[in-house]
Design a protein around this motif. Structure first.
Motif, PDB file in Angstrom:
ATOM      1  N   PRO A  34      34.902  43.590  47.329  1.00 49.54           N
ATOM      2  CA  PRO A  34      34.438  43.515  46.019  1.00 49.54           C
ATOM      3  C   PRO A  34      33.430  42.563  45.509  1.00 49.54           C
ATOM      4  CG  PRO A  34      36.635  42.186  46.348  1.00 49.54           C
ATOM      5  CD  PRO A  34      36.186  42.868  47.536  1.00 49.54           C
ATOM      6  N   TYR A  35      32.209  42.691  46.056  1.00 48.44           N
ATOM      7  CA  TYR A  35      31.239  41.899  45.719  1.00 48.44           C
ATOM      8  C   TYR A  35      30.046  42.811  45.455  1.00 48.44           C
ATOM      9  CZ  TYR A  35      29.552  41.982  50.488  1.00 48.44           C
ATOM     10  OH  TYR A  35      29.007  42.544  51.654  1.00 48.44           O
ATOM     11  N   ARG A  37      27.573  45.489  43.512  1.00 50.75           N
ATOM     12  CA  ARG A  37      27.791  46.450  42.751  1.00 50.75           C
ATOM     13  C   ARG A  37      29.088  47.048  42.869  1.00 50.75           C
ATOM     14  NH1 ARG A  37      23.731  50.449  45.245  1.00 50.75           N
ATOM     15  NH2 ARG A  37      22.871  48.447  45.632  1.00 50.75           N
ATOM     16  N   HIS A  38      30.097  46.485  43.816  1.00 45.51           N
ATOM     17  CA  HIS A  38      31.484  46.895  44.004  1.00 45.51           C
ATOM     18  C   HIS A  38      32.553  46.012  43.269  1.00 45.51           C
ATOM     19  CE1 HIS A  38      30.176  50.271  46.319  1.00 45.51           C
ATOM     20  NE2 HIS A  38      29.333  49.477  46.955  1.00 45.51           N
ATOM     21  N   ALA A  39      31.860  44.771  42.681  1.00 43.01           N
ATOM     22  CA  ALA A  39      32.513  43.658  42.150  1.00 43.01           C
ATOM     23  C   ALA A  39      33.702  44.140  41.364  1.00 43.01           C
ATOM     24  CB  ALA A  39      31.804  42.652  41.433  1.00 43.01           C
ATOM     25  N   GLN A  40      34.798  43.282  41.609  1.00 40.35           N
ATOM     26  CA  GLN A  40      35.932  43.764  40.401  1.00 40.35           C
ATOM     27  C   GLN A  40      36.843  42.359  40.628  1.00 40.35           C
ATOM     28  OE1 GLN A  40      39.103  45.960  42.567  1.00 40.35           O
ATOM     29  NE2 GLN A  40      37.345  46.669  43.887  1.00 40.35           N
ATOM     30  N   PRO A  41      37.685  42.080  39.418  1.00 37.86           N
ATOM     31  CA  PRO A  41      38.409  40.927  39.234  1.00 37.86           C
ATOM     32  C   PRO A  41      39.561  40.953  40.149  1.00 37.86           C
ATOM     33  CG  PRO A  41      38.740  42.547  37.320  1.00 37.86           C
ATOM     34  CD  PRO A  41      37.714  43.000  38.122  1.00 37.86           C
ATOM     35  N   TRP A  43      39.989  38.618  42.750  1.00 39.48           N
ATOM     36  CA  TRP A  43      39.702  38.186  43.920  1.00 39.48           C
ATOM     37  C   TRP A  43      39.128  36.595  44.059  1.00 39.48           C
ATOM     38  CZ3 TRP A  43      40.160  40.739  48.553  1.00 39.48           C
ATOM     39  CH2 TRP A  43      40.795  42.102  48.378  1.00 39.48           C
ATOM     40  N   LYS A 112      25.082  38.992  40.395  1.00 40.48           N
ATOM     41  CA  LYS A 112      26.504  38.967  40.137  1.00 40.48           C
ATOM     42  C   LYS A 112      27.192  37.817  40.937  1.00 40.48           C
ATOM     43  CE  LYS A 112      26.912  43.893  38.745  1.00 40.48           C
ATOM     44  NZ  LYS A 112      27.626  44.998  38.890  1.00 40.48           N
ATOM     45  N   TRP A 245      28.562  55.655  46.110  1.00 40.29           N
ATOM     46  CA  TRP A 245      28.449  54.916  44.441  1.00 40.29           C
ATOM     47  C   TRP A 245      27.264  55.506  43.893  1.00 40.29           C
ATOM     48  CZ3 TRP A 245      24.577  52.185  42.281  1.00 40.29           C
ATOM     49  CH2 TRP A 245      24.912  51.426  41.144  1.00 40.29           C
TER      50      TRP A 245
END
Length: 266
Positions: A34-35, A37-41, A43, A112, A245
């Protein structure tokens, strides 16, 4: 410098590297790191991207430079050449690439943030790999001591591996430059065009894979082969996630002929 006996630790670390490869492939079938373009909360606290890249890649420089001089073959010309290329790649990845991220910031482009836990995982892997590669090329791989003892084969292998390494590095850096330029233009994500992007979604990953294949040919050791296999295990599934994606985001506009990682194959 004084040499030291770490044979048990070295072989345990080498086995660990080979075990990590299938585990990485299996985990990335269900989870995208998850970093970017695939980042998500969820982590961990976010780190500035440039700082995260610098910190998590840094063992490849400082630990390598600490351990390499303690090897039996540290002054031999072949491992010195192999070491130089390893440090060349990681000087770019640890210092130059983060600086490009940092100084390319603008109102149109803000990299990001990078999740802390992912950075810690990468830091731990780089500790393991820097230890393995520095000890392997300087101490646990045998090299001929006379020109009559297999030098012609080693020179041919090193030359071939070096050509592949530099070609892969050129593809990797030029592809990163294209992506950074697109981000700097603003307006969100765009479809990269031209060059190797016409064949694969992630030529930067393909270039890095070819770098480490060339390097493994030069180093010719279980440790360097394990590193190449891990690179494929890690970057291959991520390249596939990138391709999916792109197709979800751009639909029919995204070229259907593009593969993820290897032209015409994968």
């Amino acid at each position: 410098m004084d040499q030291f006996d770490d044979s048990k630790l070295f072989w345990a670390a080498l086995v660990s590297l080979y075990v990590i490869c299938p585990l990485t492939i299996a985990s990335l079938q269900f989870l995208v790191a998850p970093y970017g373009r695939h980042a998500q909360p969820g982590w961990g606290p976010p780190l500035p991207a440039a700082l995260a890249w610098f910190l998590m890649e840094s063992p490849t420089l400082w630990l390598t430079l600490i351990l390499y001089p303690r090897g039996h073959y540290w002054s031999h010309p072949i491992p010195l050449i192999i070491l130089t290329l390893y440090l060349l790649h990681y000087t770019n990845r640890t210092v130059i690439y983060p600086l490009r991220l940092h100084f390319s910031k603008s109102k149109k482009m803000k990299p990001k943030d990078f999740p802390l836990y992912i950075a810690l995982i990468a830091f731990a892997f780089n500790l393991l790999n820097a230890y393995l590669q520095s000890r392997s090329i300087s101490h646990y791989t045998d090299y001929p001591t006379t020109f009559s003892n297999g030098w012609w084969w080693i020179c041919l292998r090193v030359a071939a591996g070096m050509l592949l390494f530099f070609w892969g590095m050129a593809v990797n850096i030029s592809s990163d430059s294209v992506l950074l330029r697109l981000k700097s233009e603003g307006g969100g994500y765009k479809i990269p065009r031209g060059g190797w992007f016409e064949l694969v979604s992630c030529p930067n990953y393909m270039g890095e894979m070819m770098e480490w294949l060339g390097w493994a040919i030069m180093a010719w050791s279980p440790a360097s082969l394990g590193f190449f296999l891990y690179t494929c295990s890690n970057l291959g599934p991520r390249a596939k996630a990138h391709l999916q994606w792109y197709r979800q985001k751009f639909g029919d506009e995204y070229p259907k002929s593009r593969k993820a990682f290897i032209p015409f194959v994968y």
